[in-house]
Motif scaffolding. Structure first.
Motif, PDB file in Angstrom:
ATOM      1  N   LEU A   1      -6.154   6.777  -1.032  1.00  0.00           N
ATOM      2  CA  LEU A   1      -5.304   5.968  -0.159  1.00  0.00           C
ATOM      3  C   LEU A   1      -4.600   6.789   0.909  1.00  0.00           C
ATOM      4  CD1 LEU A   1      -3.803   3.527  -2.805  1.00  0.00           C
ATOM      5  CD2 LEU A   1      -5.641   3.100  -1.162  1.00  0.00           C
ATOM      6  N   GLU A   2      -4.344   8.073   0.647  1.00  0.00           N
ATOM      7  CA  GLU A   2      -3.700   8.904   1.660  1.00  0.00           C
ATOM      8  C   GLU A   2      -4.631   9.170   2.843  1.00  0.00           C
ATOM      9  OE1 GLU A   2      -2.519  12.374  -0.460  1.00  0.00           O
ATOM     10  OE2 GLU A   2      -4.566  12.946  -0.920  1.00  0.00           O
TER      11      GLU A   2
ATOM     12  N   GLU B   1       0.827  -1.203   0.000  1.00  0.00           N
ATOM     13  CA  GLU B   1       0.000   0.000   0.000  1.00  0.00           C
ATOM     14  C   GLU B   1       0.864   1.257   0.000  1.00  0.00           C
ATOM     15  OE1 GLU B   1      -0.111  -2.235   2.555  1.00  0.00           O
ATOM     16  OE2 GLU B   1      -2.062  -3.178   2.484  1.00  0.00           O
ATOM     17  N   VAL B   2       0.461   2.240  -0.793  1.00  0.00           N
ATOM     18  CA  VAL B   2       1.185   3.501  -0.894  1.00  0.00           C
ATOM     19  C   VAL B   2       0.214   4.638  -0.612  1.00  0.00           C
ATOM     20  CG1 VAL B   2       2.578   4.990  -2.367  1.00  0.00           C
ATOM     21  CG2 VAL B   2       2.702   2.499  -2.636  1.00  0.00           C
ATOM     22  N   ARG B   3       0.592   5.553   0.265  1.00  0.00           N
ATOM     23  CA  ARG B   3      -0.259   6.695   0.619  1.00  0.00           C
ATOM     24  C   ARG B   3      -0.212   7.744  -0.478  1.00  0.00           C
ATOM     25  NH1 ARG B   3       0.275   9.831   5.229  1.00  0.00           N
ATOM     26  NH2 ARG B   3      -1.911  10.157   4.894  1.00  0.00           N
ATOM     27  N   THR B   4      -1.163   7.677  -1.399  1.00  0.00           N
ATOM     28  CA  THR B   4      -1.246   8.631  -2.498  1.00  0.00           C
ATOM     29  C   THR B   4      -2.672   9.162  -2.599  1.00  0.00           C
ATOM     30  OG1 THR B   4      -1.875   7.015  -4.179  1.00  0.00           O
ATOM     31  CG2 THR B   4       0.483   7.344  -3.805  1.00  0.00           C
TER      32      THR B   4
ATOM     33  N   THR C   1       3.337   2.725   2.810  1.00  0.00           N
ATOM     34  CA  THR C   1       4.565   3.286   2.272  1.00  0.00           C
ATOM     35  C   THR C   1       4.303   4.681   1.715  1.00  0.00           C
ATOM     36  OG1 THR C   1       5.306   1.058   1.713  1.00  0.00           O
ATOM     37  CG2 THR C   1       6.391   2.872   0.580  1.00  0.00           C
ATOM     38  N   ASP C   2       5.235   5.574   1.909  1.00  0.00           N
ATOM     39  CA  ASP C   2       5.126   6.929   1.374  1.00  0.00           C
ATOM     40  C   ASP C   2       5.575   6.951  -0.090  1.00  0.00           C
ATOM     41  OD1 ASP C   2       4.184   8.186   3.700  1.00  0.00           O
ATOM     42  OD2 ASP C   2       6.217   8.256   4.511  1.00  0.00           O
ATOM     43  N   PRO C   3       4.989   7.825  -0.901  1.00  0.00           N
ATOM     44  CA  PRO C   3       5.384   7.926  -2.311  1.00  0.00           C
ATOM     45  C   PRO C   3       6.885   8.178  -2.494  1.00  0.00           C
ATOM     46  CG  PRO C   3       3.378   9.171  -1.933  1.00  0.00           C
ATOM     47  CD  PRO C   3       3.878   8.722  -0.588  1.00  0.00           C
TER      48      PRO C   3
ATOM     49  N   LEU D   1      11.307  -5.873  -8.351  1.00  0.00           N
ATOM     50  CA  LEU D   1      11.594  -5.413  -6.999  1.00  0.00           C
ATOM     51  C   LEU D   1      10.293  -5.405  -6.219  1.00  0.00           C
ATOM     52  CD1 LEU D   1      13.640  -4.090  -4.997  1.00  0.00           C
ATOM     53  CD2 LEU D   1      12.872  -1.904  -5.873  1.00  0.00           C
ATOM     54  N   ASP D   2      10.218  -6.233  -5.177  1.00  0.00           N
ATOM     55  CA  ASP D   2       9.063  -6.243  -4.276  1.00  0.00           C
ATOM     56  C   ASP D   2       9.398  -5.333  -3.106  1.00  0.00           C
ATOM     57  OD1 ASP D   2       7.705  -8.136  -5.826  1.00  0.00           O
ATOM     58  OD2 ASP D   2       8.708  -9.778  -4.813  1.00  0.00           O
ATOM     59  N   LEU D   3       8.578  -4.330  -2.904  1.00  0.00           N
ATOM     60  CA  LEU D   3       8.836  -3.344  -1.859  1.00  0.00           C
ATOM     61  C   LEU D   3       7.681  -3.394  -0.853  1.00  0.00           C
ATOM     62  CD1 LEU D   3      10.784  -1.088  -1.019  1.00  0.00           C
ATOM     63  CD2 LEU D   3       9.346   0.499  -2.277  1.00  0.00           C
ATOM     64  N   TYR D   4       7.914  -4.112   0.253  1.00  0.00           N
ATOM     65  CA  TYR D   4       6.888  -4.284   1.273  1.00  0.00           C
ATOM     66  C   TYR D   4       7.382  -3.730   2.597  1.00  0.00           C
ATOM     67  CZ  TYR D   4       4.824  -7.550  -2.018  1.00  0.00           C
ATOM     68  OH  TYR D   4       4.282  -8.126  -3.137  1.00  0.00           O
ATOM     69  N   ARG D   5       6.448  -3.254   3.381  1.00  0.00           N
ATOM     70  CA  ARG D   5       6.778  -2.783   4.723  1.00  0.00           C
ATOM     71  C   ARG D   5       7.015  -3.991   5.618  1.00  0.00           C
ATOM     72  NH1 ARG D   5       5.160   2.357   6.531  1.00  0.00           N
ATOM     73  NH2 ARG D   5       4.718   1.356   8.502  1.00  0.00           N
ATOM     74  N   ARG D   6       8.077  -3.946   6.399  1.00  0.00           N
ATOM     75  CA  ARG D   6       8.402  -5.065   7.285  1.00  0.00           C
ATOM     76  C   ARG D   6       7.300  -5.330   8.299  1.00  0.00           C
ATOM     77  NH1 ARG D   6      14.762  -3.974   8.544  1.00  0.00           N
ATOM     78  NH2 ARG D   6      15.387  -3.988   6.374  1.00  0.00           N
ATOM     79  N   ASP D   7       6.662  -4.274   8.782  1.00  0.00           N
ATOM     80  CA  ASP D   7       5.617  -4.476   9.798  1.00  0.00           C
ATOM     81  C   ASP D   7       4.359  -5.118   9.219  1.00  0.00           C
ATOM     82  OD1 ASP D   7       4.921  -2.214   8.333  1.00  0.00           O
ATOM     83  OD2 ASP D   7       4.443  -0.995  10.063  1.00  0.00           O
ATOM     84  N   LYS D   8       4.212  -5.169   7.911  1.00  0.00           N
ATOM     85  CA  LYS D   8       3.069  -5.843   7.299  1.00  0.00           C
ATOM     86  C   LYS D   8       3.273  -7.352   7.223  1.00  0.00           C
ATOM     87  CE  LYS D   8       0.559  -2.281   6.114  1.00  0.00           C
ATOM     88  NZ  LYS D   8      -0.807  -2.072   6.479  1.00  0.00           N
TER      89      LYS D   8
END
Length: 72
Positions: free
Chosen positions: A27-28, A13-16, A37-39, A61-68
């Motif tokens: 989403l923001e 998820e990205v806050r946009t 994740t921030d833009p 490239l998979d970009l995931y937040r560790r806390d998720k």
């Protein structure tokens, strides 16, 4: 080889300001700052991928937040 490579960046998820459906908030507004994740982080990932020197490239490239990932 024309020196062109294709990369896929898969973020969580990205806050946009993007709104997935008409009845959902952007989403923001849906995610608190510490929940997605921030833009700017996605932009940094794009820059990383785009600045790889030949012959190296990033294919995916998979970009995931560790806390998720805590529930796994």
């Amino acid at each position: 080889n024309d020196g062109v490579s294709v990369s896929i960046i898969n973020p969580s998820e990205v806050r946009t300001g993007w709104q997935g459906a008409d009845d959902r908030p952007p989403l923001e507004e849906e995610f608190a700052p510490d929940e997605a994740t921030d833009p700017e982080d996605i932009a940094a990932a794009i820059r990383f991928v785009a600045t790889r020197e030949t012959p190296d490239s990033v294919v995916e490239l998979d970009l995931y937040r560790r806390d998720k990932l805590g529930e796994f």
